[in-house]
Design an enzyme around this catalytic site. Sequence first.
Site, PDB file in Angstrom:
ATOM      1  N   LYS A  85      18.546 -89.420  37.232  1.00 43.06           N
ATOM      2  CA  LYS A  85      18.555 -88.916  38.779  1.00 43.06           C
ATOM      3  C   LYS A  85      17.209 -89.099  39.468  1.00 43.06           C
ATOM      4  O   LYS A  85      16.188 -88.676  38.586  1.00 43.06           O
ATOM      5  CB  LYS A  85      19.354 -87.611  38.784  1.00 43.06           C
ATOM      6  N   SER A 160      25.447 -83.607  44.193  1.00 43.56           N
ATOM      7  CA  SER A 160      24.527 -84.645  44.819  1.00 43.56           C
ATOM      8  C   SER A 160      24.420 -85.668  43.909  1.00 43.56           C
ATOM      9  O   SER A 160      23.616 -86.869  44.162  1.00 43.56           O
ATOM     10  CB  SER A 160      23.130 -83.930  45.114  1.00 43.56           C
ATOM     11  N   SER A 184      26.302 -79.877  41.220  1.00 42.73           N
ATOM     12  CA  SER A 184      25.830 -81.307  41.439  1.00 42.73           C
ATOM     13  C   SER A 184      25.925 -82.146  40.112  1.00 42.73           C
ATOM     14  O   SER A 184      25.560 -83.455  40.276  1.00 42.73           O
ATOM     15  CB  SER A 184      24.359 -81.653  42.327  1.00 42.73           C
TER      16      SER A 184
END
Length: 506
Positions: A85, A160, A184
């Site tokens: 990420k 997210s 998330s």
Amino acid sequence: MSTTLSDDLTRLSAVQMADRLADGAITSEQLTQAHLDRIVRLNPTLNAYLLVDPEGALATAREVDRARAAGEDLPRLAGVPVAVKDIACTEGMTTTAGSRMLADFVPPYDATIVTRIRDARMPILGKTNMDEFAMGSSTEHSAFGPTRNPWDLDRIPGGSGGGSSAAVAAYLAPLAVGSDTGGSIRQPAAVTGTVGTKPTYGAVSRYGVIALASSLDQIGPCARTVADAALLHEVLAGHDPMDSTSIDAPVPDVVGASGTTDLTGLRVGVVREISGEGFQAGVQARFDEALDQLRALGAEIVEVSCPHFGYAMAAYYLILPSEASSNLARYDAMRYGLRETPEGSPSAEQVMAASRDAGFGDEVKRRIILGTYALSSGYYDAYYGQAQKVRTLIARDFEAAFEQADVLVSPTSPTTAFALGDKTEDPMAMYLNDIATIPANLAGVPGMSIPSGTADEDSLPAGLQILAPAMQDQRLYAVGAALEARLRETQGGYVIEQAPEIEVRA
């Protein structure tokens, strides 16, 4: 779309990839190239990756192949590719946190988790898309465009960390790293039919991870199976003296627990406050069926009440913006990040204001304003202070619940993936997607989402959340693995394999 050898390789689990690499049946270069080929073909449609590093990934793969050929003793996942990420610093690779503010930021060092991935000899395929500074539940707040859900390209992949979940669900990576501040990792896993774990707070280092809310943020694994997630969890976790919140304790045996098939005697608590009314009918139906399967595996199902969970979202959306306001104050156009210089002879304050206006998106600005207000003189005790008291009550709810049950379960997300654009104009509707996941972050306990099947209304994935006491992460993997195997058997296949083939868009 015809299936190629490369596609066959990408559809292996990480465990299978590791075994075939160790046996010499495939090479890491072949495996890495297969994923890179698929990324080239599908990422323009999905927008799961913000940056792809073919040269670096293949260099690591070739190095692993040479070491294996030379007979070196290698880590279990050596040669298995991974995606990271874009919230973790990677030396020499752009790290944006999904924001224009950091569009050109190239860190001079690696986050601890990236160092551990490199030490595990895993090729890093690239950096995945995310809501800006991890603020969102849909990955629509990325400054670089939304990510699409591989199950339905007109729907969100969660947030997210939607880039990581979409990459894993679309076979663009066997494993990915995510971060979980209020759900998330787990919510994206639920809506893409994948597995996601939020470890105990402090179990995985946050050093080098761009901060959103420091008392809530936690790094964890994204995968397609519980066993795969356990292997990556083992790589990421462990004490780090560079992180003052890092727990100095042995990593629980999550890999051993991921082989569990019998849950006889285990007490499973159903949290009354996070199921039933307000949850999509198909999501609730799959959850109820999963409870039946847990009973069949020998578990005892008990209902528990966590009365203060109803205040969790309100407390969270005071604590998180307050900490975000403090953390994001460093982006002042003076040290690093975007700098916008107004015409004339602007003051430092004018440069800062112009830069923050251009660099931050609407959701980030909204939360900074809210957090700054909550921390301001005269309001601190009324808002932030009260929210912290509620946080303590939620932690006590967990303590009481875990006296009655070994793990707690609930649906992960109240609905399946919603359509792109459906909730971008209604922040409260967006925030409600995390209603089941937020309590774990407030209390620091570990949580996992596994696929529970597909909802009848739309044939999209639903997720089941498992929660355990702090530093008992192995319980997540034991329950998750046993239930995963049972659901695969009773539902006639593995959820992710039911996803339709992606239609490549021009």
